[in-house]
Design a protein around this motif. Structure first.
Motif, PDB file in Angstrom:
ATOM      1  N   LYS A 178      29.910  29.361 -14.874  1.00 42.13           N
ATOM      2  CA  LYS A 178      29.566  30.729 -15.265  1.00 42.13           C
ATOM      3  C   LYS A 178      29.199  30.802 -16.743  1.00 42.13           C
ATOM      4  N   SER A 228      25.857  29.176 -17.266  1.00 37.91           N
ATOM      5  CA  SER A 228      24.808  30.001 -16.653  1.00 37.91           C
ATOM      6  C   SER A 228      24.432  31.178 -17.548  1.00 37.91           C
ATOM      7  N   ILE A 248      21.687  25.104 -15.359  1.00 39.80           N
ATOM      8  CA  ILE A 248      22.752  25.539 -14.447  1.00 39.80           C
ATOM      9  C   ILE A 248      23.027  24.465 -13.399  1.00 39.80           C
TER      10      ILE A 248
END
Length: 463
Positions: free
Chosen positions: A233, A236, A67
């Protein structure tokens, strides 16, 4: 995050799932099979605190590492430049070389050979090892030569088969093996969580997360997911899914080592699991375990080749991605025919020395958006101290006992657990943050080529 970013992610659910499977396959190599099983056998009644420590560095940190790379929008170098130009080049090069061509990559071939060939055919000559390694790396090159296809090859084919075999072995173990409640070994008797935490280093997945992030980013960009909050996003979600799978498999493998009779008598996790597989599945168990090891090691080899080639191609564009893949595979092949004990004696301590800076870098990358302030001194001072402390720890380990380096760092809390770098690095980060609060810099330090205004806007989006 904006509705547009959410919509963009919703249009890529299939890509995210396949990417998570690819990440699992790249993370799950030989050490990821061996270390949890050995931990389970040695921890005894301290199994849960030990496995939670292992998961901290073997699961949570790798997810955060991937991430963190997504937050930069580029690669590890864009992240490590926060520690200065020298650190920004030296650290990622050391990471890619130590976990790649000079250790983890050749280990994938060597461990597969030992498990598949030596265990089943009792053959261990230099010629047979060289021939096996040559075939292994030819397959790895074929799977990694086109970076756009790595996600699909690993995520759609290798990982599902690997997971089916692992789940079958773990589930059957609960019916075939006993309880395994034994006294913890000396290593896990006093501080099992800290011991498991340090053992998680040996998977090298936190460093690999920083390295593999570039492949995930490239894959999503090829699928049309643009830079910004939507990309962060998507990456992640893929990282979290992959690492949840990793955590569940680690607990399952640890349970096998924990439950097998006489588990503490084994000094080799591969032998422990191979014999456990035979107890669980009968004569077919050896073959199944060999296939598990082959799939696990091949996935990691492809990930290491692809990520290292992409990084060095970006660093030195004059050499093509394919040339780097072939070069690293040749180095990996050459090293795999040598004694890995000799290689480990050199690279093992180096890998341990890279971890403090890697962990510091990951956490500061997450803290910066929360503070809504561009940090300069916090990064440079904290990373400098973490690296210095790691070098001192390395020198203390390599020299005879009671040396000057040991005396200079032994006062730090958690030193006995090999985590003495944490407190000095926290103090350094605090000093750096105070300087960031009280000092106005005329020129922003670039983060992946951003201007200060662009970086502030990005951090506000991510916070």
């Amino acid at each position: 995050m904006s509705n547009s970013s959410t919509t963009s992610v919703r249009g890529h659910e299939g890509s995210i799932l396949v990417a998570s499977m690819m990440l699992f396959s790249m993370f799950f190599g030989a050490g990821n099979l061996i270390f949890p099983a050995m931990l389970g056998s040695q921890a005894g009644t301290n199994f849960w605190p030990a496995v939670l420590g292992f998961v901290s560095t073997g699961v949570i940190l790798p997810a955060l590492a991937v991430i963190a790379i997504a937050i930069t929008g580029k690669d590890m170098r864009a992240l490590t430049l926060r520690g200065g130009r020298v650190f920004g080049v030296l650290f990622p090069v050391l990471v890619y070389l130590s976990i790649g061509a000079f250790f983890a990559l050749p280990r994938t071939a060597s461990v597969t050979y030992s498990t598949v060939v030596t265990a089943n055919f009792e053959s261990d000559s230099f010629l047979s090892r060289a021939v096996f390694s040559a075939v292994f790396f030819v397959v790895a090159v074929a799977l990694s030569i086109d970076p756009r296809g790595i996600v699909d090859r690993l995520g759609k084919y290798i990982t599902p088969l690997l997971l089916v075999l692992l789940v079958a072995m773990i589930v059957l173990s609960f019916f075939k093996l006993g309880e395994g409640e034994v006294i913890p070994s000396e290593t896990y008797a006093e501080n099992p969580f800290a011991t498991g935490f340090v053992e998680g280093y040996l998977t090298m997945d936190s460093l690999a997360g920083l390295a593999f992030g570039i492949i995930v980013l490239s894959a999503f960009k090829h699928k049309g997911l643009k830079s910004g909050p939507a990309l962060v996003k998507g990456v992640s979600i893929a990282a979290v899914l992959a690492c949840v799978l990793l955590g569940l498999v680690y607990v399952g493998l640890g349970a096998i080592g924990h439950r097998v009779e006489g588990g503490q008598d084994y000094s080799d996790g591969a032998v422990l699991l191979a014999q456990s597989a035979q107890l669980i599945m009968g004569p077919a168990g050896i073959f199944v375990f060999g296939l598990i090891m082959f799939l696990a090691c091949m996935g990691t080899a492809v990930g290491l080749l692809g990520s290292a080639a992409e990084f060095f191609n970006a660093l030195l564009p004059g050499v093509s991605y394919r040339a780097w893949v072939i070069l690293f595979s040749l180095i990996g092949f050459a090293v795999s025919t040598m004694s890995l004990e000799q290689v480990l004696a050199v690279t093992g301590p180096l890998i341990g020395a890279l971890y403090p800076s890697a962990i510091t870098l990951i956490f500061l990358t997450f803290i910066e958006p929360m503070l809504r302030r561009k940090l300069h001194y916090t990064f440079t001072i904290a990373l400098a101290v973490s690296m210095l402390w790691a070098v001192l720890m390395l020198l203390a380990q390599l020299m005879p006992a009671d040396n000057i380096f040991e005396h200079s760092i032994s006062w730090s809390p958690l030193h006995a657990e090999q985590m003495g770098w944490i407190v000095p690095t926290l103090v350094a980060a605090l000093i750096g943050y105070i300087l960031d609060l009280t000092t106005r810099r005329k020129r922003a330090v670039p983060l992946g080529g951003e201007t200060q205004k662009e970086a502030q806007a990005r951090m506000l989006d991510l916070a």
